[in-house]
Design a protein around this motif. Structure first.
Motif, PDB file in Angstrom:
ATOM      1  N   ALA A 102       1.883 -11.718   0.374  1.00 18.42           N
ATOM      2  CA  ALA A 102       2.379 -11.069   1.594  1.00 18.42           C
ATOM      3  C   ALA A 102       3.553 -10.168   1.247  1.00 18.42           C
ATOM      4  CB  ALA A 102       2.813 -12.121   2.606  1.00 18.42           C
ATOM      5  N   ARG A 103       3.639  -9.046   1.958  1.00 20.20           N
ATOM      6  CA  ARG A 103       4.759  -8.145   1.731  1.00 20.20           C
ATOM      7  C   ARG A 103       5.059  -7.367   3.006  1.00 20.20           C
ATOM      8  NH1 ARG A 103       1.504  -4.106  -2.447  1.00 20.20           N
ATOM      9  NH2 ARG A 103       0.291  -2.965  -0.873  1.00 20.20           N
ATOM     10  N   SER A 104       6.263  -6.861   3.059  1.00 23.76           N
ATOM     11  CA  SER A 104       6.682  -6.054   4.209  1.00 23.76           C
ATOM     12  C   SER A 104       6.538  -4.580   3.877  1.00 23.76           C
ATOM     13  CB  SER A 104       8.139  -6.376   4.567  1.00 23.76           C
ATOM     14  OG  SER A 104       8.980  -6.053   3.472  1.00 23.76           O
ATOM     15  N   GLN A 105       6.534  -3.748   4.909  1.00 22.82           N
ATOM     16  CA  GLN A 105       6.369  -2.309   4.712  1.00 22.82           C
ATOM     17  C   GLN A 105       7.692  -1.660   4.348  1.00 22.82           C
ATOM     18  OE1 GLN A 105       4.397  -0.256   7.930  1.00 22.82           O
ATOM     19  NE2 GLN A 105       5.345   1.700   7.418  1.00 22.82           N
ATOM     20  N   VAL A 106       7.618  -0.658   3.460  1.00 22.09           N
ATOM     21  CA  VAL A 106       8.779   0.158   3.114  1.00 22.09           C
ATOM     22  C   VAL A 106       8.348   1.620   3.135  1.00 22.09           C
ATOM     23  CG1 VAL A 106      10.515   0.734   1.377  1.00 22.09           C
ATOM     24  CG2 VAL A 106       9.763  -1.648   1.638  1.00 22.09           C
ATOM     25  N   GLY A 107       9.117   2.474   3.805  1.00 19.46           N
ATOM     26  CA  GLY A 107       8.825   3.909   3.835  1.00 19.46           C
ATOM     27  C   GLY A 107      10.110   4.711   3.773  1.00 19.46           C
ATOM     28  N   VAL A 108      10.000   5.973   3.317  1.00 23.38           N
ATOM     29  CA  VAL A 108      11.178   6.835   3.276  1.00 23.38           C
ATOM     30  C   VAL A 108      10.861   8.159   3.947  1.00 23.38           C
ATOM     31  CG1 VAL A 108      12.159   5.810   1.199  1.00 23.38           C
ATOM     32  CG2 VAL A 108      10.562   7.704   0.989  1.00 23.38           C
ATOM     33  N   SER A 109      11.874   8.726   4.562  1.00 22.42           N
ATOM     34  CA  SER A 109      11.722  10.034   5.206  1.00 22.42           C
ATOM     35  C   SER A 109      11.841  11.127   4.156  1.00 22.42           C
ATOM     36  CB  SER A 109      12.809  10.209   6.263  1.00 22.42           C
ATOM     37  OG  SER A 109      14.080  10.365   5.626  1.00 22.42           O
ATOM     38  N   ALA A 110      11.573  12.351   4.566  1.00 18.72           N
ATOM     39  CA  ALA A 110      11.829  13.500   3.691  1.00 18.72           C
ATOM     40  C   ALA A 110      13.337  13.678   3.547  1.00 18.72           C
ATOM     41  CB  ALA A 110      11.195  14.756   4.292  1.00 18.72           C
ATOM     42  N   ALA A 111      13.766  14.399   2.510  1.00 14.34           N
ATOM     43  CA  ALA A 111      15.194  14.650   2.312  1.00 14.34           C
ATOM     44  C   ALA A 111      15.716  15.537   3.437  1.00 14.34           C
ATOM     45  CB  ALA A 111      15.423  15.309   0.963  1.00 14.34           C
ATOM     46  N   MET A 112      16.908  15.250   3.909  1.00 15.47           N
ATOM     47  CA  MET A 112      17.503  16.031   5.009  1.00 15.47           C
ATOM     48  C   MET A 112      19.009  15.891   4.946  1.00 15.47           C
ATOM     49  SD  MET A 112      16.539  13.518   8.248  1.00 15.47           S
ATOM     50  CE  MET A 112      14.859  13.202   7.739  1.00 15.47           C
ATOM     51  N   THR A 113      19.680  16.817   5.594  1.00 15.68           N
ATOM     52  CA  THR A 113      21.144  16.748   5.670  1.00 15.68           C
ATOM     53  C   THR A 113      21.586  16.096   6.969  1.00 15.68           C
ATOM     54  OG1 THR A 113      21.200  18.972   6.624  1.00 15.68           O
ATOM     55  CG2 THR A 113      21.444  18.787   4.225  1.00 15.68           C
ATOM     56  N   ALA A 114      20.755  16.191   8.001  1.00 17.79           N
ATOM     57  CA  ALA A 114      21.037  15.573   9.295  1.00 17.79           C
ATOM     58  C   ALA A 114      19.697  15.384  10.007  1.00 17.79           C
ATOM     59  CB  ALA A 114      21.975  16.448  10.122  1.00 17.79           C
ATOM     60  N   ARG A 214       5.445   1.152   0.382  1.00 15.00           N
ATOM     61  CA  ARG A 214       4.712  -0.113   0.301  1.00 15.00           C
ATOM     62  C   ARG A 214       4.160  -0.436   1.681  1.00 15.00           C
ATOM     63  NH1 ARG A 214       8.556  -4.562  -1.485  1.00 15.00           N
ATOM     64  NH2 ARG A 214       9.013  -4.758   0.750  1.00 15.00           N
ATOM     65  N   THR A 215       2.886  -0.736   1.746  1.00 15.80           N
ATOM     66  CA  THR A 215       2.273  -1.085   3.036  1.00 15.80           C
ATOM     67  C   THR A 215       2.496  -2.560   3.336  1.00 15.80           C
ATOM     68  OG1 THR A 215       0.167  -1.563   1.950  1.00 15.80           O
ATOM     69  CG2 THR A 215       0.485   0.669   2.798  1.00 15.80           C
ATOM     70  N   ALA A 216       2.518  -2.856   4.619  1.00 19.49           N
ATOM     71  CA  ALA A 216       2.613  -4.257   5.032  1.00 19.49           C
ATOM     72  C   ALA A 216       1.291  -4.945   4.719  1.00 19.49           C
ATOM     73  CB  ALA A 216       2.918  -4.344   6.526  1.00 19.49           C
ATOM     74  N   GLN A 217       1.389  -6.209   4.282  1.00 16.83           N
ATOM     75  CA  GLN A 217       0.174  -6.879   3.819  1.00 16.83           C
ATOM     76  C   GLN A 217       0.281  -8.379   4.030  1.00 16.83           C
ATOM     77  OE1 GLN A 217      -1.761  -5.719  -0.094  1.00 16.83           O
ATOM     78  NE2 GLN A 217      -0.842  -7.682  -0.715  1.00 16.83           N
ATOM     79  N   ASP A 218      -0.850  -9.002   4.367  1.00 14.24           N
ATOM     80  CA  ASP A 218      -0.929 -10.456   4.450  1.00 14.24           C
ATOM     81  C   ASP A 218      -1.192 -11.036   3.064  1.00 14.24           C
ATOM     82  OD1 ASP A 218      -0.554 -10.593   7.176  1.00 14.24           O
ATOM     83  OD2 ASP A 218      -2.700 -10.593   7.637  1.00 14.24           O
ATOM     84  N   ALA A 219      -0.745 -12.277   2.861  1.00 14.57           N
ATOM     85  CA  ALA A 219      -1.173 -13.025   1.679  1.00 14.57           C
ATOM     86  C   ALA A 219      -2.578 -13.551   1.944  1.00 14.57           C
ATOM     87  CB  ALA A 219      -0.222 -14.178   1.419  1.00 14.57           C
ATOM     88  N   SER A 220      -3.353 -13.729   0.890  1.00 15.89           N
ATOM     89  CA  SER A 220      -4.716 -14.251   1.070  1.00 15.89           C
ATOM     90  C   SER A 220      -5.084 -15.183  -0.074  1.00 15.89           C
ATOM     91  CB  SER A 220      -5.722 -13.100   1.140  1.00 15.89           C
ATOM     92  OG  SER A 220      -5.787 -12.406  -0.090  1.00 15.89           O
ATOM     93  N   VAL A 221      -5.822 -16.214   0.262  1.00 16.40           N
ATOM     94  CA  VAL A 221      -6.400 -17.114  -0.739  1.00 16.40           C
ATOM     95  C   VAL A 221      -7.869 -17.303  -0.392  1.00 16.40           C
ATOM     96  CG1 VAL A 221      -4.239 -18.339  -1.226  1.00 16.40           C
ATOM     97  CG2 VAL A 221      -5.753 -19.178   0.579  1.00 16.40           C
TER      98      VAL A 221
END
Length: 460
Positions: A102-114, A214-221
């Motif tokens: 399992a993991r959580s999502q992480v994202g970043v915006s484009a570079a900007m000054t404001a 990183r996309t959000a994801q469930d753990a699986s077995v």
């Protein structure tokens, strides 16, 4: 209070004489004080015993519960799969293949000054919930602060990203989901919630220069992998509950080969519980024995003195001990507890034979665990009867002794008043005596002077 004239005329040490007389007068009060001290020692010893018996009652009560001896341990063939046992576990075995973590999502915006627009408005859709957020200004610090205060399950962090062509510092906003699992995926839009609904708000994580790291994801077995019965189980976290009854597993790495989880009865824990019960019983018996012992000592003159313990000859304590001992050692369905390694000794204590218990448990676990629970049930009842805070036998004796001490205290106080009156009377009596002697002495001196002044006569 009348002050004594200490032997001014008679020469007597009237203060010492009065003190000696008062010591004799105070003998009954001294005996009462000794009885108070003895009773307080008994109360203290009884309170200590009551506390220990109450602890025994609690321990035995827990052991007597129906599922108390349903103790199991679980093992895994891989360090990346750990197990935890809870109530209602039972023996069993299961093979699992860990497909994903399992993991959580992480994202970043484009570079900007404001922020691209002022006022800065954005909308986060997370877990099916849409939240519109307005920042205090278009600065990225203000935007990050507003996001973090909105409690959307997404945390924003400003990250340095070099400078633009004009040499102005640029930054990105990193968006991190607080919780793992596919259901916690999120999207960040530039614009209001209404614009999101109308599909007119741009997706910040899909813009040029932005990315979902990183996309959000469930753990699986997968259970029974490689067979027609193969089944995949998912979890929003890396923990799977009750794959086997009362057993949870936590995964920390994917696997290729099956990992075997095995649950077996934990005989060591059962033995430890039985041993702990016997130790608690012996703790109570040892305390009673210590407080009942006769101690040899010598007094100030070197003569031998025998001092009986506070419980010596106490029928209530003796009765409590016997009832608890009987509860622990009496036969169970015609079988002595000694058959299971729990026996009574010649000194009136209990003994636990770990090897004998383990052998009996391995041979007939149902009978042995039932016997331990029967012993625990009987001991809990006997101990509770003695230590109950309302009507326990030891509790009642403590209450009785405390009442006796209070009555003795009242009598001692009465003696204080009586002795004070008696001392005052003696002081008054001896003061009057000295005064009378002084008067008589003065009269004697006067008479002597008068006689000496009479004319003498002679005969020729």
């Amino acid at each position: 209070m009348t002050n004594a004239i200490d032997g001014l005329v008679s020469g007597l040490d009237t203060t010492s004489l009065i003190n000696s007389l008062m010591q004799v007068e105070a003998v009954p009060q001294t005996l009462l004080k000794a009885k108070v001290s003895s009773s307080q020692n008994l109360i203290s010893a009884l309170q200590g015993l009551n506390t220990q018996i109450a602890g025994l009652a609690d321990l035995a009560g827990k052991a007597a519960k129906p599922a108390a001896l349903n103790l199991y341990s679980a093992t895994s063939t891989s360090p990346s799969v750990t197990t935890a046992i809870s109530a209602n576990a039972s023996a069993g075995q299961l093979d699992v293949v860990v497909g994903a973590l399992a993991r959580s999502q992480v994202g970043v915006s484009a570079a900007m000054t404001a922020w691209p627009a002022d006022p800065a408005v954005l909308t986060i859709v997370s877990g099916g919930v849409t939240t519109e957020i307005s920042a205090a200004s278009a600065s990225l610090d203000a935007v990050a602060t507003a996001i973090n205060a909105a409690n959307t399950g997404v945390t924003a962090t400003k990250v340095a990203s070099g400078v633009d062509v004009g040499g102005v510092a640029q930054y990105r906003l990193q968006f991190t989901g607080n919780d793992s699992g596919a259901a916690k995926a999120f999207t960040v839009y530039q614009g209001t919630a209404a614009e999101v609904t109308a599909n007119t708000a741009p997706d910040l994580l899909a813009a040029t220069g932005a990315a979902v790291i990183r996309t959000a994801q469930d753990a699986s077995v997968t259970l029974w992998a490689g067979t027609a019965a193969a089944q995949t189980i998912t979890s929003a976290t890396n923990t799977f509950s009750n794959l086997l009854p009362g057993v949870s597993i936590s995964v920390s790495a994917a696997s290729v080969d099956p990992v075997t989880i095995k649950v077996v009865r934990d005989d060591a824990q059962i033995g430890s519980l039985a041993s702990g019960l016997v130790s608690s019983l012996n703790g109570v018996f040892a305390l009673i024995s210590t407080k009942s012992a006769v101690v040899n000592s010598t007094n100030a003159s070197g003569a031998a003195v025998l001092s009986a313990g506070v419980f010596s000859g106490d029928s209530s304590v003796r009765d409590v001990k016997q009832r608890i001992l009987t509860a622990a050692s009496a036969p169970i369905n015609g079988h002595s507890p000694s058959e299971y390694g729990i026996s009574i000794t010649k000194s009136g204590t209990m003994e636990f034979d770990a090897a004998k218990f383990a052998a009996a448990l391995a041979k007939d676990p149902v009978t042995v665990t039932a016997a331990v629970q029967e012993i625990a049930t009987r001991v809990a009842a006997a101990a509770a009867s003695a230590s109950d805070k309302y009507d326990g036998q030891i509790t009642a004796k403590i209450t009785g002794q405390q009442s006796s001490v209070k009555n003795l205290g009242d009598r001692i106080a009465d003696w204080d008043r009586s002795l004070a009156t008696r001392r005052a009377t003696l002081q008054s009596t001896y003061t009057a005596l000295e005064t009378q002697l002084s008067a008589l002495k003065a009269q004697s001196s006067w008479l002597t002077a008068q006689v000496a002044g009479l004319p003498t006569s002679s005969t020729g």
